[in-house]
Design an enzyme around this catalytic site. Structure first.
Site, PDB file in Angstrom:
ATOM      1  N   ARG A  43       0.745  -1.133   0.048  1.00 21.54           N
ATOM      2  CA  ARG A  43       0.063   0.055  -0.218  1.00 21.54           C
ATOM      3  C   ARG A  43       0.888   1.267  -0.042  1.00 21.54           C
ATOM      4  NH1 ARG A  43      -3.778  -1.123   4.985  1.00 21.54           N
ATOM      5  NH2 ARG A  43      -1.795  -2.917   5.130  1.00 21.54           N
TER       6      ARG A  43
ATOM      7  N   LYS B  91       8.723  -0.939   2.720  1.00 19.53           N
ATOM      8  CA  LYS B  91       8.128  -0.057   3.531  1.00 19.53           C
ATOM      9  C   LYS B  91       8.861   0.146   4.730  1.00 19.53           C
ATOM     10  CE  LYS B  91       4.699  -1.723   6.196  1.00 19.53           C
ATOM     11  NZ  LYS B  91       3.203  -2.258   6.426  1.00 19.53           N
TER      12      LYS B  91
ATOM     13  N   GLY C 271       3.478 -15.725   6.559  1.00 19.72           N
ATOM     14  CA  GLY C 271       2.787 -15.357   7.476  1.00 19.72           C
ATOM     15  C   GLY C 271       3.666 -15.109   8.636  1.00 19.72           C
ATOM     16  N   THR C 272       3.243 -14.435   9.796  1.00 16.41           N
ATOM     17  CA  THR C 272       4.036 -13.846  11.012  1.00 16.41           C
ATOM     18  C   THR C 272       4.563 -15.099  11.841  1.00 16.41           C
ATOM     19  OG1 THR C 272       1.798 -13.481  12.076  1.00 16.41           O
ATOM     20  CG2 THR C 272       2.658 -11.588  11.243  1.00 16.41           C
TER      21      THR C 272
ATOM     22  N   ASP D 271       7.293  -2.191  11.303  1.00 17.90           N
ATOM     23  CA  ASP D 271       6.470  -0.927  10.546  1.00 17.90           C
ATOM     24  C   ASP D 271       5.963  -0.247  11.689  1.00 17.90           C
ATOM     25  OD1 ASP D 271       4.600  -2.741  11.382  1.00 17.90           O
ATOM     26  OD2 ASP D 271       3.789  -2.984   9.261  1.00 17.90           O
TER      27      ASP D 271
ATOM     28  N   ARG E  64      42.280  46.726 -11.696  1.00 23.70           N
ATOM     29  CA  ARG E  64      41.285  47.040 -12.525  1.00 23.70           C
ATOM     30  C   ARG E  64      41.646  47.973 -13.685  1.00 23.70           C
ATOM     31  NH1 ARG E  64      39.097  50.098  -7.486  1.00 23.70           N
ATOM     32  NH2 ARG E  64      39.679  52.194  -7.875  1.00 23.70           N
TER      33      ARG E  64
HETATM   34  C1  UD1 Z   1      -0.978  -8.727  12.589  1.00 24.11           C
HETATM   35  C2  UD1 Z   1      -1.693  -9.757  13.569  1.00 24.11           C
HETATM   36  C3  UD1 Z   1      -2.643  -8.922  14.095  1.00 24.11           C
HETATM   37  C4  UD1 Z   1      -2.632  -7.521  14.823  1.00 24.11           C
HETATM   38  C5  UD1 Z   1      -1.714  -6.777  13.638  1.00 24.11           C
HETATM   39  C6  UD1 Z   1      -1.402  -5.408  14.433  1.00 24.11           C
HETATM   40  C7  UD1 Z   1      -1.178 -11.919  12.921  1.00 24.11           C
HETATM   41  C8  UD1 Z   1      -1.390 -13.139  12.373  1.00 24.11           C
HETATM   42  N1  UD1 Z   1      -1.871 -10.901  13.012  1.00 24.11           N
HETATM   43  O1  UD1 Z   1      -1.907  -8.576  11.390  1.00 24.11           O
HETATM   44  O2  UD1 Z   1      -3.437  -9.697  15.099  1.00 24.11           O
HETATM   45  O3  UD1 Z   1      -3.776  -6.872  15.291  1.00 24.11           O
HETATM   46  O4  UD1 Z   1      -0.623  -7.467  13.101  1.00 24.11           O
HETATM   47  O5  UD1 Z   1      -0.799  -4.659  13.431  1.00 24.11           O
HETATM   48  O6  UD1 Z   1       0.036 -11.807  13.215  1.00 24.11           O
HETATM   49  N2  UD1 Z   1       5.627 -10.072   8.126  1.00 24.11           N
HETATM   50  C9  UD1 Z   1       6.875 -10.836   7.720  1.00 24.11           C
HETATM   51  N3  UD1 Z   1       6.707 -12.089   7.362  1.00 24.11           N
HETATM   52  C10 UD1 Z   1       5.602 -12.633   6.781  1.00 24.11           C
HETATM   53  C11 UD1 Z   1       4.072 -11.994   7.323  1.00 24.11           C
HETATM   54  C12 UD1 Z   1       4.535 -10.706   7.942  1.00 24.11           C
HETATM   55  O7  UD1 Z   1       8.147 -10.377   7.907  1.00 24.11           O
HETATM   56  O8  UD1 Z   1       5.472 -13.662   6.286  1.00 24.11           O
HETATM   57  C13 UD1 Z   1       5.774  -8.798   8.872  1.00 24.11           C
HETATM   58  C14 UD1 Z   1       5.296  -7.541   8.222  1.00 24.11           C
HETATM   59  O9  UD1 Z   1       6.276  -7.100   7.483  1.00 24.11           O
HETATM   60  C15 UD1 Z   1       4.833  -6.879   9.482  1.00 24.11           C
HETATM   61  C16 UD1 Z   1       4.357  -7.853  10.461  1.00 24.11           C
HETATM   62  O10 UD1 Z   1       5.081  -8.940   9.991  1.00 24.11           O
HETATM   63  O11 UD1 Z   1       5.956  -5.836   9.775  1.00 24.11           O
HETATM   64  C17 UD1 Z   1       2.901  -7.842  10.700  1.00 24.11           C
HETATM   65  O12 UD1 Z   1       2.398  -8.776   9.318  1.00 24.11           O
HETATM   66  P1  UD1 Z   1       0.977  -7.970   8.681  1.00 24.11           P
HETATM   67  O13 UD1 Z   1       0.905  -9.058   7.391  1.00 24.11           O
HETATM   68  O14 UD1 Z   1       0.965  -6.622   8.576  1.00 24.11           O
HETATM   69  O15 UD1 Z   1       0.101  -8.352   9.835  1.00 24.11           O
HETATM   70  P2  UD1 Z   1      -1.335  -7.913  10.153  1.00 24.11           P
HETATM   71  O16 UD1 Z   1      -2.108  -8.457   9.062  1.00 24.11           O
HETATM   72  O17 UD1 Z   1      -1.163  -6.316   9.982  1.00 24.11           O
HETATM   73 CA    CA Z   2       0.163  -4.607   9.607  1.00 31.52          CA
END
Ligand code: UD1
Ligand code: CA
Length: 454
Positions: free
Chosen positions: A15, A22, A76-77, A101, A438
């Site tokens: 975004r 980012k 995923g996280t 972030d 000059r």
């Molecule tokens: C996440 C939380 C959510 C919380 C929110 C707060 C999870 C599943 N959900 O959601 O409960 O309310 O943050 O802001 O954790 N990232 C990686 N690798 C990945 C995925 C993400 O490094 O494979 C990093 C992203 O760059 C970011 C952070 O993890 O800095 C959070 O990931 P993001 O996808 O933004 O999670 P949200 O959907 O915001």
């Molecule tokens: Ca986020």
């Protein structure tokens, strides 16, 4: 107990609509991720593991001093945190998990999160926040007795769960060993098909461990940056935080929302900052200075009692009592010594202007060493560049350089010298001499009458 930290910054940040990852976008001259690293460091975390992925060639140098680990695919996280396991294999203690972030997080909130987990002997303490519009966040689901049961993501929430206003901030403190044990049990059977870090809370609880939520006192600290609009909101919030601290330390600002101060800038008491001032990098301002309006000082050291008006200064030094501007440009290596002056439309580069020497109007001074008490007449210039090389100029104490003088370097002008206005000086001038170079003025009497149109 020891504290480590894992900072998640592998995401793309679609975004932002940017070719730059980012977390490399800046607030007050500092990349987003470095604010988080700084907060973790100040909270005593060591080691710090950064999970990088998208744009890792750009992100890695920004997380210098941390252990950077690549997340090969964005699964995923939960998967992201798992990537830190090898780096923390020998670590036993509390581990903070932070989002790269979320630049507003403070060291003191992280310390509170760590001590709450340790005091309550919990496997996990999550920082939660109350949101009037919780859409998009994970929700904290509690048991009827009020204990934290699990976190449910927006996409997976029932209508009832979606109505919960207590949200997951994305900041956690875990028992390190228990975190990785639980992560192995996280699957990806959910609406996003991702490995959710948030599933760890229910896994820990079901294993009989304690999980707690610590409500953030100031939800602004949990503010995340996903778009340029949020970047500007976070910049404003950081500006307010920094400016408030300086005002509390004795700095006057008539319009603090028009003053931008970087996180590493030092300002003494009784300084006044007028509207339109940007102080960046490792700038330092001594007591009793008035800066502005409309100044940008970067990596510049300013002494006490200076008046700096509409000036741009980069890697410059401005000693006690010196004055600048309006519209002065001090480039790297410019040094105004005590009570010196760089006036209107004056550019100075890699030059020392001695004590009480003045360059008041429309001049360029480059590669010059000037003694004390020198006066440079309006429009005078050091011609330091021959098209291939830069050459030095020296000007001794108390010399008076007439207006519109060209000093063709390399050239040495002694002390107590007077140079006639309009001179082009190509030869060295000895102490106490008058130099005039000059064309002589010619007077042709009655010229106008002879050339009058018939
Ligand atoms: C996440 C939380 C959510 C919380 C929110 C707060 C999870 C599943 N959900 O959601 O409960 O309310 O943050 O802001 O954790 N990232 C990686 N690798 C990945 C995925 C993400 O490094 O494979 C990093 C992203 O760059 C970011 C952070 O993890 O800095 C959070 O990931 P993001 O996808 O933004 O999670 P949200 O959907 O915001
Ligand atoms: Ca986020």
């Amino acid at each position: 107990m020891q504290t480590a930290a894992i900072i998640l910054c592998a995401g793309e940040g679609t975004r932002m609509k940017s070719k730059k990852p980012k977390v490399a976008h800046e607030i007050l001259g500092r990349p987003l991720v470095q604010w988080v690293v700084e907060a973790a460091r100040s909270a005593g975390a060591n080691p710090i593991v950064s999970i990088v992925g998208h744009g890792s060639d750009v992100v890695k140098p920004l997380v210098d001093g941390t252990i950077a680990v690549e997340q090969p695919q964005r699964l995923g996280t939960g998967d992201a945190v798992m990537c830190a396991q090898a780096a923390l294999a020998d670590f036993d203690g509390s581990v903070l998990v932070l989002s790269g972030d979320c630049p507003m997080i403070s060291a003191s909130t992280l310390e509170q999160l760590v001590s709450a987990r340790e005091k309550e002997k919990a496997a996990c303490a999550v920082l939660s926040m109350k949101m009037s519009n919780p859409f998009g966040y994970g929700r904290i689901v509690r048991t009827p007795a009020g204990e934290v049961e699990r976190i449910v993501e927006q996409k997976d929430a029932s209508d009832e769960e979606a109505a919960i206003c207590e949200c997951n901030s994305g900041f956690y403190c875990f028992d390190c060993k228990l975190l990785f044990d639980a992560l192995h049990q996280v699957g990806n059977d959910n609406a996003a098909g991702e490995y959710y870090l948030t599933d760890v809370l229910a896994i820990l609880r079901n294993a009989g461990k304690r999980v707690i939520a610590v409500l953030a006192e100031d939800s602004e600290e949990c503010m995340g940056v996903n778009s340029r609009v949020q970047l500007s909101e976070a910049s404003r919030a950081m500006q307010r935080r920094i400016n408030t601290a300086h005002m509390q330390n004795g700095v006057t600002m008539m319009a603090p929302d028009m003053v931008w101060i970087g996180p590493d800038v030092k300002i003494s008491a009784d300084v006044e900052l007028l509207p339109g001032v940007m102080l960046m990098g490792n700038t330092e301002i001594g007591q009793d200075c008035t800066i502005g309006p409309n100044c940008r000082l970067t990596d510049t050291i300013v002494g006490c009692g200076c008046v700096i008006d509409e000036t741009v200064a980069i890697e410059a030094r401005i000693d006690d009592g010196a004055t600048c501007g309006p519209r002065a440009y001090l480039r790297p290596g410019a040094h105004l010594m005590e009570n010196a002056k760089a006036g209107t439309h004056v550019e100075i580069k890699k030059s020392t202007i001695g004590p009480s020497s003045k360059v008041p109007h429309l001049s360029y001074i480059g590669d010059t060493v000037m003694g004390s008490g020198v006066n440079i007449g309006a429009g005078s210039i050091t011609c330091n560049y021959d098209g291939a090389h830069k050459h030095p100029t020296t000007i001794g104490d108390n010399s008076f350089i007439g207006s519109d003088t060209m000093m063709v370097a390399p050239v040495n002008i002694g002390s107590n010298v007077v140079v006639g206005a309009g001179s082009v000086i190509t030869k060295d001038v000895p102490d106490s001499a008058l130099a005039v170079a000059r064309a002589r003025e010619r007077i042709i009497e009655d010229w106008a009458c002879k050339h009058a149109k018939k």
